[in-house]
Design a protein around this motif. Structure first.
Motif, PDB file in Angstrom:
ATOM      1  N   GLN A  69       0.068  -1.521  -9.339  1.00 46.74           N
ATOM      2  CA  GLN A  69      -1.225  -1.301  -8.682  1.00 46.74           C
ATOM      3  C   GLN A  69      -2.281  -2.233  -9.261  1.00 46.74           C
ATOM      4  OE1 GLN A  69      -1.851   1.018  -6.242  1.00 46.74           O
ATOM      5  NE2 GLN A  69      -4.071   0.880  -6.177  1.00 46.74           N
ATOM      6  N   GLU A  70      -2.290  -2.380 -10.568  1.00 47.53           N
ATOM      7  CA  GLU A  70      -3.280  -3.222 -11.226  1.00 47.53           C
ATOM      8  C   GLU A  70      -3.057  -4.702 -10.912  1.00 47.53           C
ATOM      9  OE1 GLU A  70      -1.718  -0.679 -12.621  1.00 47.53           O
ATOM     10  OE2 GLU A  70      -3.439   0.652 -12.869  1.00 47.53           O
ATOM     11  N   MET A  71      -1.801  -5.091 -10.751  1.00 48.65           N
ATOM     12  CA  MET A  71      -1.527  -6.480 -10.381  1.00 48.65           C
ATOM     13  C   MET A  71      -2.069  -6.782  -8.983  1.00 48.65           C
ATOM     14  SD  MET A  71       2.304  -6.855 -11.993  1.00 48.65           S
ATOM     15  CE  MET A  71       2.648  -8.387 -11.175  1.00 48.65           C
ATOM     16  N   LEU A  72      -1.882  -5.853  -8.062  1.00 46.16           N
ATOM     17  CA  LEU A  72      -2.427  -6.031  -6.714  1.00 46.16           C
ATOM     18  C   LEU A  72      -3.955  -6.047  -6.745  1.00 46.16           C
ATOM     19  CD1 LEU A  72      -0.125  -3.841  -4.463  1.00 46.16           C
ATOM     20  CD2 LEU A  72      -0.362  -6.314  -4.450  1.00 46.16           C
ATOM     21  N   GLU A  73      -4.538  -5.170  -7.552  1.00 40.09           N
ATOM     22  CA  GLU A  73      -5.995  -5.143  -7.651  1.00 40.09           C
ATOM     23  C   GLU A  73      -6.517  -6.440  -8.268  1.00 40.09           C
ATOM     24  OE1 GLU A  73      -7.790  -1.634  -9.300  1.00 40.09           O
ATOM     25  OE2 GLU A  73      -6.312  -0.345  -8.326  1.00 40.09           O
ATOM     26  N   GLY A  74      -5.797  -6.988  -9.230  1.00 39.25           N
ATOM     27  CA  GLY A  74      -6.200  -8.271  -9.807  1.00 39.25           C
ATOM     28  C   GLY A  74      -6.157  -9.386  -8.782  1.00 39.25           C
ATOM     29  N   LEU A  75      -5.117  -9.383  -7.960  1.00 39.73           N
ATOM     30  CA  LEU A  75      -5.026 -10.370  -6.887  1.00 39.73           C
ATOM     31  C   LEU A  75      -6.174 -10.202  -5.907  1.00 39.73           C
ATOM     32  CD1 LEU A  75      -3.399 -12.635  -5.497  1.00 39.73           C
ATOM     33  CD2 LEU A  75      -2.132 -10.836  -4.330  1.00 39.73           C
ATOM     34  N   SER A 103     -12.798   1.204  -2.579  1.00 41.10           N
ATOM     35  CA  SER A 103     -12.193   0.492  -1.445  1.00 41.10           C
ATOM     36  C   SER A 103     -11.067  -0.422  -1.915  1.00 41.10           C
ATOM     37  CB  SER A 103     -13.252  -0.301  -0.683  1.00 41.10           C
ATOM     38  OG  SER A 103     -13.895  -1.221  -1.534  1.00 41.10           O
ATOM     39  N   ARG A 104     -11.197  -1.038  -3.101  1.00 36.69           N
ATOM     40  CA  ARG A 104     -10.139  -1.900  -3.622  1.00 36.69           C
ATOM     41  C   ARG A 104      -8.874  -1.104  -3.889  1.00 36.69           C
ATOM     42  NH1 ARG A 104     -12.403  -3.684  -8.074  1.00 36.69           N
ATOM     43  NH2 ARG A 104     -11.263  -2.312  -9.461  1.00 36.69           N
ATOM     44  N   LYS A 105      -9.016   0.085  -4.469  1.00 42.02           N
ATOM     45  CA  LYS A 105      -7.846   0.927  -4.737  1.00 42.02           C
ATOM     46  C   LYS A 105      -7.179   1.355  -3.425  1.00 42.02           C
ATOM     47  CE  LYS A 105      -9.498   2.682  -9.160  1.00 42.02           C
ATOM     48  NZ  LYS A 105      -8.689   1.837  -9.976  1.00 42.02           N
ATOM     49  N   LEU A 106      -7.975   1.662  -2.430  1.00 45.27           N
ATOM     50  CA  LEU A 106      -7.430   2.040  -1.127  1.00 45.27           C
ATOM     51  C   LEU A 106      -6.668   0.878  -0.499  1.00 45.27           C
ATOM     52  CD1 LEU A 106      -7.342   4.161   1.218  1.00 45.27           C
ATOM     53  CD2 LEU A 106      -9.359   2.987   2.108  1.00 45.27           C
ATOM     54  N   PHE A 107      -7.269  -0.318  -0.510  1.00 47.90           N
ATOM     55  CA  PHE A 107      -6.593  -1.497   0.047  1.00 47.90           C
ATOM     56  C   PHE A 107      -5.327  -1.820  -0.736  1.00 47.90           C
ATOM     57  CE2 PHE A 107     -10.926  -3.064   1.666  1.00 47.90           C
ATOM     58  CZ  PHE A 107     -10.721  -2.515   2.911  1.00 47.90           C
ATOM     59  N   LYS A 112       0.394  -2.219  -1.144  1.00 45.19           N
ATOM     60  CA  LYS A 112       1.612  -1.907  -1.903  1.00 45.19           C
ATOM     61  C   LYS A 112       2.640  -1.222  -1.006  1.00 45.19           C
ATOM     62  CE  LYS A 112       2.926   0.438  -6.168  1.00 45.19           C
ATOM     63  NZ  LYS A 112       2.424   1.284  -7.270  1.00 45.19           N
ATOM     64  N   LYS A 113       2.180  -0.303  -0.190  1.00 43.16           N
ATOM     65  CA  LYS A 113       3.077   0.386   0.737  1.00 43.16           C
ATOM     66  C   LYS A 113       3.636  -0.594   1.763  1.00 43.16           C
ATOM     67  CE  LYS A 113       3.282   4.285   3.903  1.00 43.16           C
ATOM     68  NZ  LYS A 113       2.541   5.374   4.539  1.00 43.16           N
ATOM     69  N   HIS A 114       2.780  -1.470   2.274  1.00 44.00           N
ATOM     70  CA  HIS A 114       3.223  -2.467   3.255  1.00 44.00           C
ATOM     71  C   HIS A 114       4.238  -3.425   2.638  1.00 44.00           C
ATOM     72  CE1 HIS A 114       3.054  -5.222   6.634  1.00 44.00           C
ATOM     73  NE2 HIS A 114       2.811  -6.210   5.784  1.00 44.00           N
TER      74      HIS A 114
END
Length: 162
Positions: A69-75, A103-107, A112-114
């Motif tokens: 999750q944090e890697m996606l948020e960093g991106l 909103s970042r956590k939601l996206f 991540k699910k996608h």
């Protein structure tokens, strides 16, 4: 491919038109000041949220958890930084949405699910394509590894130990 065309061709035209409209309403120098102010504020928030996300990822790694999750948020924060520094109000709005934690956590969760669905469906396609109907792997010339070997007897090993 069509989305990239919209992103790189149509979006700048919309941004310029909006900047001109805002410039007519509040003045050209005020518009430039507003764009610069949003870039500086955006850079501050991206840095602050990036440090927070990095700390969270480090804590997860120390507790032997994968910080996906944090890697996606960093991106997303990298993308937000680019959007906030790019002149324009629409890119600033999208960048601000990616900087704000809720909103970042939601996206990130949706992305991540996608991505996990893409990996699962892609893996199913690969395994179905790779194996024949009899569930035996296909052999090809690329599967053959050639090499040389030399057989050593136990007597050679005993001589070296003495």
């Amino acid at each position: 491919m069509r989305n990239l065309f919209l992103l790189f061709a149509i979006m700048p035209i919309i941004e310029i038109a909006l900047l001109v409209q805002v410039g007519d309403i509040i003045g050209g120098w005020n518009t430039i000041a507003l764009v610069l102010l949003s870039a500086f504020i955006g850079a501050y928030f991206v840095r602050r949220e990036g440090v927070h996300t990095l700390r969270t990822a480090q804590q997860k790694m120390q507790s032997n958890q994968l910080p996906g999750q944090e890697m996606l948020e960093g991106l997303m924060l990298v993308v937000a930084g680019v959007l906030l520094v790019t002149p324009g109000f629409i890119t600033d709005i999208f960048g601000l949405l990616l900087v704000l934690p809720p909103s970042r956590k939601l996206f990130a969760k949706k992305l991540k699910k996608h991505l996990s669905m893409q990996v699962v469906s892609g893996a199913g396609f690969q395994s179905h394509q790779f194996y024949q109907s009899s569930a035996q792997p296909r052999r090809s010339e690329e599967d053959v590894i050639e090499g040389e070997y030399q057989e050593k007897s136990d007597n050679d090993n005993n001589k070296r130990l003495d």
